[in-house]
Write an enzyme that holds these catalytic residues in place. Structure first.
Site, mmCIF file in Angstrom:
data_model
loop_
_atom_site.group_PDB
_atom_site.id
_atom_site.type_symbol
_atom_site.label_atom_id
_atom_site.label_comp_id
_atom_site.label_asym_id
_atom_site.label_seq_id
_atom_site.Cartn_x
_atom_site.Cartn_y
_atom_site.Cartn_z
ATOM 1 N N LEU A 287 -0.975 -5.128 24.320
ATOM 2 C CA LEU A 287 -1.264 -4.110 25.336
ATOM 3 C C LEU A 287 -1.683 -4.691 26.679
ATOM 4 O O LEU A 287 -2.205 -3.984 27.529
ATOM 5 C CB LEU A 287 -2.361 -3.154 24.838
ATOM 6 C CG LEU A 287 -1.939 -2.223 23.697
ATOM 7 C CD1 LEU A 287 -3.125 -1.404 23.230
ATOM 8 C CD2 LEU A 287 -0.805 -1.318 24.109
ATOM 9 N N CYS B 197 -9.558 -7.094 22.151
ATOM 10 C CA CYS B 197 -9.286 -5.662 22.226
ATOM 11 C C CYS B 197 -8.727 -5.102 20.914
ATOM 12 O O CYS B 197 -9.157 -4.059 20.446
ATOM 13 C CB CYS B 197 -8.321 -5.364 23.366
ATOM 14 S SG CYS B 197 -8.944 -5.872 24.976
ATOM 15 N N HIS B 198 -7.749 -5.806 20.334
ATOM 16 C CA HIS B 198 -7.104 -5.293 19.124
ATOM 17 C C HIS B 198 -6.954 -6.347 18.044
ATOM 18 O O HIS B 198 -6.288 -6.117 17.039
ATOM 19 C CB HIS B 198 -5.743 -4.683 19.464
ATOM 20 C CG HIS B 198 -5.865 -3.526 20.399
ATOM 21 N ND1 HIS B 198 -5.685 -3.669 21.756
ATOM 22 C CD2 HIS B 198 -6.183 -2.240 20.186
ATOM 23 C CE1 HIS B 198 -5.874 -2.488 22.328
ATOM 24 N NE2 HIS B 198 -6.182 -1.614 21.404
ATOM 25 N N GLY B 199 -7.512 -7.537 18.248
ATOM 26 C CA GLY B 199 -7.564 -8.543 17.205
ATOM 27 C C GLY B 199 -6.354 -9.440 17.056
ATOM 28 O O GLY B 199 -6.172 -10.037 15.999
#
Length: 179
Positions: free
Chosen positions: A125, A143-145
């Site tokens: 992202l 943020c999302h790993g």
């Protein structure tokens, strides 16, 4: 027998051709500024490439520079990081790419695996990953790993692709040109 008569051009024919040519030049002169204004200005062209002295980056450290508004990671890898990156079985990678494929040749014509240059934007992202983090001691996007290895290749998490390698070249042994 058919009688073929050559038709002589008249003054009216000349006026038609002259008027058409004048109109074509006028349209070209009016349209050119509109097309020319779409070219990038000088400030954008100045940022198209940057030269960077990497000789002062110590082994095991990384610097971040800005190129075209994006962070670029310049990492001076240790022997352990290079060995770890080269030892990975590429058939286990989501976006298979060897470590050598992510490098460019120096001015001496040889690959320099000690230098890793990456665009520091997560391919999931668009977050900026943290260096020397994660299971593979590469990059970690909090943020999302998403977890990347020491070659910037995706190993875990939702990111679909490896961290991109910008177009760069070695200008000398200690200078690179990005862009």
């Amino acid at each position: 027998m058919a009688d073929i008569h050559a038709v002589e051009p008249t003054r009216r024919d000349f006026l038609y051709v002259a008027t058409g040519a004048f109109a074509a030049v006028g349209v070209g002169a009016a349209v050119w500024p509109l097309i020319d204004q779409m070219n990038p200005d000088a400030s954008v062209l100045a940022l198209a490439s940057i030269e960077l002295d990497i000789g002062s980056v110590p082994v095991g450290q990384e610097i971040t520079v800005k190129w075209r508004g994006k962070p670029v990671f310049v990492r001076h890898r240790t022997e352990e990081e290079i060995k770890a990156a080269e030892a990975v079985d590429i058939s286990t990678l989501r976006d298979p790419q060897t470590d050598d494929a992510r490098l460019v040749k120096g001015v001496d014509g040889k690959l320099h695996p000690e230098w890793l240059i990456l665009i520091g934007i997560c391919t999931h992202l668009g977050c900026v990953p943290l260096a020397y983090k994660g299971e593979y001691d590469g990059y970690f996007c909090p943020c999302h790993g998403s977890v990347y290895d020491t070659s910037g290749r995706i190993r875990q998490g939702p990111a679909p692709l490896n961290l991109p390698v910008p177009p760069y070249e070695f200008v000398s042994d200690t200078k690179i040109k990005i862009g």
